[in-house]
Write an enzyme that holds these catalytic residues in place. Structure first.
Site, PDB file in Angstrom:
ATOM      1  N   LYS A 285       0.831  -1.216   0.000  1.00  0.00           N
ATOM      2  CA  LYS A 285       0.000   0.000   0.000  1.00  0.00           C
ATOM      3  C   LYS A 285       0.865   1.267   0.000  1.00  0.00           C
ATOM      4  O   LYS A 285       0.659   2.167  -0.805  1.00  0.00           O
ATOM      5  CB  LYS A 285      -0.912   0.007   1.232  1.00  0.00           C
ATOM      6  N   ASN A 286       1.837   1.312   0.895  1.00  0.00           N
ATOM      7  CA  ASN A 286       2.577   2.569   1.040  1.00  0.00           C
ATOM      8  C   ASN A 286       3.510   2.837  -0.143  1.00  0.00           C
ATOM      9  O   ASN A 286       3.821   3.989  -0.432  1.00  0.00           O
ATOM     10  CB  ASN A 286       3.341   2.593   2.365  1.00  0.00           C
TER      11      ASN A 286
ATOM     12  N   CYS B  55      -4.422   8.011   9.836  1.00  0.00           N
ATOM     13  CA  CYS B  55      -4.759   7.474  11.150  1.00  0.00           C
ATOM     14  C   CYS B  55      -4.323   8.423  12.259  1.00  0.00           C
ATOM     15  O   CYS B  55      -3.268   9.060  12.164  1.00  0.00           O
ATOM     16  CB  CYS B  55      -4.076   6.120  11.344  1.00  0.00           C
TER      17      CYS B  55
ATOM     18  N   ARG C 104       1.726  13.917  13.720  1.00  0.00           N
ATOM     19  CA  ARG C 104       1.993  13.752  12.302  1.00  0.00           C
ATOM     20  C   ARG C 104       2.131  15.062  11.513  1.00  0.00           C
ATOM     21  O   ARG C 104       1.374  15.339  10.581  1.00  0.00           O
ATOM     22  CB  ARG C 104       0.931  12.844  11.667  1.00  0.00           C
TER      23      ARG C 104
ATOM     24  N   ASP D  32       4.370   0.005  12.079  1.00  0.00           N
ATOM     25  CA  ASP D  32       3.092  -0.500  11.547  1.00  0.00           C
ATOM     26  C   ASP D  32       2.822  -1.948  11.958  1.00  0.00           C
ATOM     27  O   ASP D  32       1.751  -2.486  11.648  1.00  0.00           O
ATOM     28  CB  ASP D  32       3.066  -0.382  10.012  1.00  0.00           C
TER      29      ASP D  32
ATOM     30  N   ARG E 223      -8.724   0.352   4.737  1.00  0.00           N
ATOM     31  CA  ARG E 223      -7.789   1.268   4.077  1.00  0.00           C
ATOM     32  C   ARG E 223      -6.544   0.527   3.613  1.00  0.00           C
ATOM     33  O   ARG E 223      -5.881   0.973   2.670  1.00  0.00           O
ATOM     34  CB  ARG E 223      -7.359   2.375   5.060  1.00  0.00           C
TER      35      ARG E 223
HETATM   36  C1  UD1 Z   1       4.530   6.494   6.763  1.00  0.00           C
HETATM   37  C2  UD1 Z   1       3.513   5.416   6.500  1.00  0.00           C
HETATM   38  C3  UD1 Z   1       2.991   4.865   7.803  1.00  0.00           C
HETATM   39  C4  UD1 Z   1       4.141   4.434   8.704  1.00  0.00           C
HETATM   40  C5  UD1 Z   1       5.188   5.517   8.829  1.00  0.00           C
HETATM   41  C6  UD1 Z   1       6.434   5.054   9.563  1.00  0.00           C
HETATM   42  C7  UD1 Z   1       2.506   6.066   4.378  1.00  0.00           C
HETATM   43  C8  UD1 Z   1       1.321   6.621   3.673  1.00  0.00           C
HETATM   44  N1  UD1 Z   1       2.435   5.988   5.719  1.00  0.00           N
HETATM   45  O1  UD1 Z   1       3.838   7.539   7.448  1.00  0.00           O
HETATM   46  O2  UD1 Z   1       2.169   3.757   7.505  1.00  0.00           O
HETATM   47  O3  UD1 Z   1       3.622   4.166   9.973  1.00  0.00           O
HETATM   48  O4  UD1 Z   1       5.588   5.975   7.537  1.00  0.00           O
HETATM   49  O5  UD1 Z   1       6.993   3.956   8.939  1.00  0.00           O
HETATM   50  O6  UD1 Z   1       3.487   5.662   3.780  1.00  0.00           O
HETATM   51  N2  UD1 Z   1       7.670  13.652  11.182  1.00  0.00           N
HETATM   52  C9  UD1 Z   1       7.894  14.986  11.493  1.00  0.00           C
HETATM   53  N3  UD1 Z   1       7.767  15.907  10.488  1.00  0.00           N
HETATM   54  C10 UD1 Z   1       7.437  15.552   9.210  1.00  0.00           C
HETATM   55  C11 UD1 Z   1       7.221  14.186   8.915  1.00  0.00           C
HETATM   56  C12 UD1 Z   1       7.351  13.275   9.934  1.00  0.00           C
HETATM   57  O7  UD1 Z   1       8.175  15.329  12.623  1.00  0.00           O
HETATM   58  O8  UD1 Z   1       7.345  16.438   8.353  1.00  0.00           O
HETATM   59  C13 UD1 Z   1       7.797  12.646  12.257  1.00  0.00           C
HETATM   60  C14 UD1 Z   1       6.481  11.926  12.549  1.00  0.00           C
HETATM   61  O9  UD1 Z   1       5.663  12.643  13.449  1.00  0.00           O
HETATM   62  C15 UD1 Z   1       6.970  10.616  13.099  1.00  0.00           C
HETATM   63  C16 UD1 Z   1       8.259  10.352  12.302  1.00  0.00           C
HETATM   64  O10 UD1 Z   1       8.654  11.623  11.790  1.00  0.00           O
HETATM   65  O11 UD1 Z   1       7.292  10.739  14.454  1.00  0.00           O
HETATM   66  C17 UD1 Z   1       8.126   9.375  11.171  1.00  0.00           C
HETATM   67  O12 UD1 Z   1       7.027   9.734  10.351  1.00  0.00           O
HETATM   68  P1  UD1 Z   1       6.979   9.386   8.797  1.00  0.00           P
HETATM   69  O13 UD1 Z   1       7.997   8.345   8.471  1.00  0.00           O
HETATM   70  O14 UD1 Z   1       7.003  10.656   8.017  1.00  0.00           O
HETATM   71  O15 UD1 Z   1       5.547   8.751   8.665  1.00  0.00           O
HETATM   72  P2  UD1 Z   1       4.480   8.975   7.550  1.00  0.00           P
HETATM   73  O16 UD1 Z   1       5.120   9.288   6.231  1.00  0.00           O
HETATM   74  O17 UD1 Z   1       3.406   9.871   8.071  1.00  0.00           O
END
Ligand code: UD1
Length: 434
Positions: free
Chosen positions: A22-23, A120, A125, A309, A401
């Site tokens: 999915k991702n 979620c 986030r 995850d 989802r």
């Molecule tokens: C993606 C995945 C999600 C998975 C996560 C971690 C998708 C659509 N979702 O989510 O399923 O759980 O990776 O493997 O691919 N952060 C910041 N600032 C930012 C971005 C992230 O502080 O601009 C922090 C987040 O709050 C979190 C960490 O970085 O603590 C990792 O988040 P991130 O890897 O970006 O997760 P997602 O891309 O939201």
């Protein structure tokens, strides 16, 4: 409202075929609109996140055609570019990956107007790292009325970008925009997840020049244009891990097909520590468990660490292991919302800060449950399948989802699980299931 109804206590046995990741799909489908040529993407999981993203892609003018359930043709030619068109639909607010349209549209048109992402509720986030990356490439960004982000640039110019936190989303998004920037971009402290590599491979198949994906330094030399491509998405590591954990929690024996065992190593090794047998084949893993499960310690970390995850599913299995386990969540701050549901099934779990302290119990007991988010919902399915008696799980739209035909796959393994939409149907299921 639809809900799952499950009769637990049956060891799951048989074969299951894992869908595309999915991702990875979400990044790849967004990348596909970065050319005016046609792209053909195979092994797209048919789950609501990909369906919703494709609907949004279609709504901004691209052509989207399902050749079959898992093969999608996309042509981004009809997108009206930088005429102020915005990606703002109620349904897309609910998915996280709408943010990949920012990177894709900004790269191609130097303009993007996209509603801020939902997804979620597992923590705050933010997308500050994505924004920082776009701005480093020369974009101006603004949050405008209606919770939308507008990013625009006269030129995107390659830069050296250091990510303060390892972020999957920011790494992919910057990669998308930088693929069509002028000159060279370096992303340092990049995420290394298999889906980062898959999105980079797809972009390279489209003519991009990206090196180092899968390591923490990704180097992107911008190109003038991208062209059409055909590509098949990698298998879903988390769906595979969910079925692996299900085999262990139900003391079953499942052959999980269409996987890349290397991507599952963190999960396999923890299941082995719990006393399960994990046999790796070229593109499958068999997971078996019987008798007593052993406790262990888990800490979620960016890849190749243990995936966040899979945290809820593993904690659910550990709730049935002898002794005390500690599960520490180091990526998201709000990812233990399933614990109160497990406690109602008889689990003994205490959450302290970002750790869950789990004292194993002999069995769970069926209950009326509600899925707090996607992976937690999958964990509750595992709990219900291993519990004594019947359970119902509401809010299954979260689970849908990310899991394709979850109930059908479970039934094919001998599990008793159906989707019902009324109390009457729950009662009928109970009569049938005995
Ligand atoms: C993606 C995945 C999600 C998975 C996560 C971690 C998708 C659509 N979702 O989510 O399923 O759980 O990776 O493997 O691919 N952060 C910041 N600032 C930012 C971005 C992230 O502080 O601009 C922090 C987040 O709050 C979190 C960490 O970085 O603590 C990792 O988040 P991130 O890897 O970006 O997760 P997602 O891309 O939201």
């Amino acid at each position: 409202m639809e809900q799952y109804v499950i009769k637990g206590g049956i060891p799951l046995e048989g074969d299951v075929v894992i869908a595309g990741a999915k991702n990875a799909a979400l990044g790849i489908l967004a990348a596909a609109i970065m050319t005016d040529d046609k792209c053909v993407i195979e092994n797209v999981p048919y789950v609501s996140d990909t369906v919703v993203l494709l609907r949004a892609i279609e709504a901004i003018g691209a052509t989207v055609k399902y050749r079959d359930k898992h093969t999608v043709e996309i042509c981004g030619k009809g997108i009206r570019g930088n005429d102020g068109l915005s990606v703002d639909y109620d349904y897309i607010r609910n998915i996280r990956a709408s943010y990949y349209l920012i990177g894709a549209l900004l790269g191609k048109y130097k303009y993007a107007d996209v509603v801020l992402p939902g997804g979620c509720d597992i923590g705050s986030r933010p997308i500050d790292l994505h924004v920082k990356g776009f701005e480093a490439l020369g974009a101006r960004t603004n949050i405008v009325f209606g919770g939308r982000i507008v990013a625009e640039a006269d030129h995107l110019v390659g830069k050296h970008i250091y990510l303060d936190t390892v972020s999957v989303g920011a790494t992919i998004n910057i990669m998308l925009a930088a693929a069509l920037a002028e000159g060279k971009t370096t992303i340092e402290n990049a995420a290394k997840e298999p889906h980062i590599v898959d999105v980079a491979n797809f972009l390279n198949t489209m003519g991009a020049n990206i090196k180092g994906a899968g390591t923490d330094v990704i180097r992107i030399r911008g190109v003038d244009r991208l062209h059409g491509a055909e590509y098949s998405i990698i298998p879903d590591q988390i769906e595979a891990g969910t079925f692996m954990t299900m085999a262990v929690a139900t003391r079953g024996n499942i052959l999980i097909k269409n996987v890349i065992p290397k991507h599952l190593e963190a999960i396999s090794s923890k299941l082995a520590e719990m006393g399960a047998t994990v046999i790796e084949y070229d593109d499958a893993v068999r997971v078996m468990a019987d008798g007593v499960l052993k406790s262990t310690q888990i800490k979620t970390l960016p890849y190749p660490g243990f995936p966040t995850d899979m945290q809820a599913q593993m904690a659910t299995a550990l709730g049935l292991a002898t002794g005390t386990s500690i599960v520490t969540e180091s990526i998201f701050e709000n990812r233990f919302r399933y614990v109160s549901e497990l406690i109602r099934m008889g689990a003994q779990i205490r959450v302290e800060g970002n750790s869950a302290i789990i004292t194993g119990v002999d069995h769970y007991t069926g209950a009326r449950l509600s899925a707090p988010d996607l992976r937690a919902g999958a964990a509750l399915v595992i709990a219900a399948l291993s519990a004594d008696g019947f359970s119902t799980i509401e809010e299954i739209q979260f689970v849908q989802r990310g899991y394709e035909e979850f109930d059908e796959k479970v039934r094919s393994l001998g599990g008793k699980m159906e989707i019902v939409s009324s109390e009457r149907e729950v009662q009928k299921f109970k009569l049938r299931a005995g």
